[in-house]
Design an enzyme around this catalytic site. Structure first.
Site, PDB file in Angstrom:
ATOM      1  N   SER A 102       0.800  -1.267   0.013  1.00 25.25           N
ATOM      2  CA  SER A 102      -0.195  -0.112  -0.045  1.00 25.25           C
ATOM      3  C   SER A 102       0.987   1.219  -0.214  1.00 25.25           C
ATOM      4  O   SER A 102       1.675   1.462  -1.032  1.00 25.25           O
ATOM      5  CB  SER A 102      -1.079   0.107   1.345  1.00 25.25           C
ATOM      6  OG  SER A 102      -1.990   0.937   1.173  1.00 25.25           O
ATOM      7  N   ASP A 254      -1.209   1.300  -4.055  1.00 21.07           N
ATOM      8  CA  ASP A 254      -2.145   0.331  -4.633  1.00 21.07           C
ATOM      9  C   ASP A 254      -3.386   0.965  -5.148  1.00 21.07           C
ATOM     10  O   ASP A 254      -4.272   0.278  -5.341  1.00 21.07           O
ATOM     11  CB  ASP A 254      -2.085  -0.764  -3.818  1.00 21.07           C
ATOM     12  CG  ASP A 254      -2.927  -0.759  -2.400  1.00 21.07           C
ATOM     13  OD1 ASP A 254      -2.924   0.741  -1.852  1.00 21.07           O
ATOM     14  OD2 ASP A 254      -3.446  -1.261  -1.989  1.00 21.07           O
ATOM     15  N   ASP A 256      -5.821   2.257  -3.416  1.00 21.38           N
ATOM     16  CA  ASP A 256      -7.333   1.903  -2.740  1.00 21.38           C
ATOM     17  C   ASP A 256      -7.598   3.111  -1.752  1.00 21.38           C
ATOM     18  O   ASP A 256      -8.569   3.066  -1.350  1.00 21.38           O
ATOM     19  CB  ASP A 256      -7.221   0.653  -2.038  1.00 21.38           C
ATOM     20  CG  ASP A 256      -6.037   0.743  -0.607  1.00 21.38           C
ATOM     21  OD1 ASP A 256      -5.332   1.701  -0.703  1.00 21.38           O
ATOM     22  OD2 ASP A 256      -6.151  -0.229   0.095  1.00 21.38           O
TER      23      ASP A 256
END
Length: 458
Positions: A102, A254, A256
């Site tokens: 992440s 990533d 998100d």
């Protein structure tokens, strides 16, 4: 049961150091393949990753483990976490694997799993995988089968690449933006953090009509999240001002989560995004149960922003998986975190930074207002956050001095503030958060609680 491998977002650590080794990745792949096997049909697992150097090593290792159990692998290559969740569900795979740490620096990496419906794997299945990997499944039914299962000949799994994974995900993202609206005439800065969205994010906004200023779209395996992206939105905000853009988005490695900047270069965090989107959904009667799901870290200003339109906030533990779990359990449609994880459950199954940006742009176009004006609905309460290093983590109930200080602070704040004391999930620290209308008072109360913590367990 205490977790030994999995945290709130999969297994994570320094690449090539336990537990983030090739050997562990292979075993995780074997265990995942074992638990998804059911029935005689050929099973398939999707694997995607971000742009870290170590992603190649871990991708090959986990794919080998999966294939060794007689399960086929579909390789997406670099693709945002929500994109892998989407591909897993849309291609009717049995599970999905994301190789990413992440927002962490490139030296770290992680592995997290998604079920066939595109949601993160439930706790009980993660614990089953832990037992299979660490204990060789000694206490599990079928443990002997897991240890002995070694398909041969044509029963060994195959691995193939999905060449159109990016295109599939991009097409899906464009369906989120209302067909009657367009981004024509808008300029959008998109900071991809040299991460998984470096191809797909700029293309989506451009194909919807925006003029796109791409930032940090040249990954080299080592520059992911390096002074850029959602954790460092400053360069994105400066680019917005420099180019006279209408909006800036900073994604993490990533993709998100997302942090925005308005047309003046002012940073707009997840709480402000939830406030303005929540108000739009309320006004259009499109917010399920008139409720936004947030975590305990979200600012009280969120409740204040939604209340005039009859909106409510339900809070969960920190972690987007807990936000999603509450949304699914109680029938809510929108939620997120201050850090920029935003979940539109009518469209996606996990936090999606690009989807969040599209939803904010839809509000801007529909209302004909700049982001600065829309974000004005959110007025955050001053927060004081103190991280206290401790030698051990103990419940507050076992620390009378700390409990007394917390009670006194809560009484002093009344309904105009709140106190949150929680241990860090990864460090020997306890975080003290005090929120209230007066910054100096909040700081004094937080310092008082922190002093009691240091005296008791520091």
């Amino acid at each position: 049961m205490a977790r030994r491998l999995f945290g709130t977002d999969g297994v994570r650590g320094v690449a090539n150091v336990h537990p983030m080794t090739a050997e562990m990745a292979l075993q995780l792949g074997r265990a995942l393949a074992y638990i998804v096997r059911s029935g005689p049909h050929r099973h398939r697992i999707v694997i995607g990753k971000d742009t870290r150097l170590s992603g190649y090593m871990l991708e090959q290792a986990i794919a080998s483990g999966i294939c060794s159990m007689g399960v086929d692998v579909m390789l997406c290559g670099p693709l945002p976490t929500p994109g892998i969740a989407f591909v897993t569900h849309s291609m009717r795979a049995d599970a999905g694997v994301v190789i990413s740490a992440s927002h962490n620096p490139y030296q770290d990496n992680g592995i997290k799993f998604f079920s066939r419906d595109g949601f993160k794997l439930p706790d009980e299945l993660e614990l089953q995988i832990e037992r299979l990997v660490l204990d060789a499944g000694e206490d599990d039914a079928g443990a002997e089968e897991f240890r002995a299962l070694r398909p041969t000949a044509t029963r060994i799994g195959k691995a193939k690449r999905i060449d159109d994974a990016i295109g599939r995900y991009a097409q899906f993202l464009k369906t989120i933006f209302p067909k009657e609206l367009t981004l024509d005439g808008l300029t959008v800065v998109v900071d991809c953090a040299h991460g998984a969205a470096y191809h797909v994010a700029p293309a989506v906004f451009e194909e919807l009509g925006a003029k796109v200023i791409p930032l940090n779209v040249k990954p080299d395996g080592k520059n992911i999240n390096d002074a850029c992206g959602a954790v460092h939105p400053e360069s994105m905000a400066r680019a917005v001002k420099r180019h006279g853009a209408n909006l800036g988005l900073a994604l993490d490695g990533d993709a998100d989560r997302v942090i925005l900047a308005d047309e003046h270069g002012n940073v707009v965090d997840g709480d402000a995004i939830m406030a303005l989107v929540g108000r739009d959904l309320l006004a259009r009667k499109a917010l399920a149960k008139r409720t936004v799901v947030a975590t305990v870290m979200s600012n009280l200003g969120l409740e204040r922003a939604l209340a005039p339109l009859g909106g409510k906030v339900v809070r969960t533990a920190v972690g987007d998986r807990y936000v999603v779990e509450e949304m699914r359990r109680s029938g809510y449609s929108f939620g997120g975190e201050q850090s920029g994880h935003l979940v539109f459950l009518d469209h996606v199954t996990t936090g999606d930074g690009v989807a969040a940006g599209l939803n904010v742009l839809a509000v801007m176009v529909r209302e004909g207002k700049p982001l600065s004006e829309l974000a004005r609905c959110f007025e955050p309460f001053p927060q004081a956050l103190v991280n206290v290093e401790v030698r051990e983590k103990r419940p507050v109930a076992e620390l009378p001095g700390v409990a007394k200080a917390i009670a006194a602070a809560e009484k002093a704040l009344g309904a105009e503030g709140r106190v949150l004391v929680r241990p860090s999930g990864t460090e020997n620290k306890v975080r003290v958060l005090v929120e209230g209308p007066d910054a100096k008072r909040a700081r004094a109360l937080a310092d008082g609680i922190a002093a009691e913590l240091r005296q008791a367990i520091g």
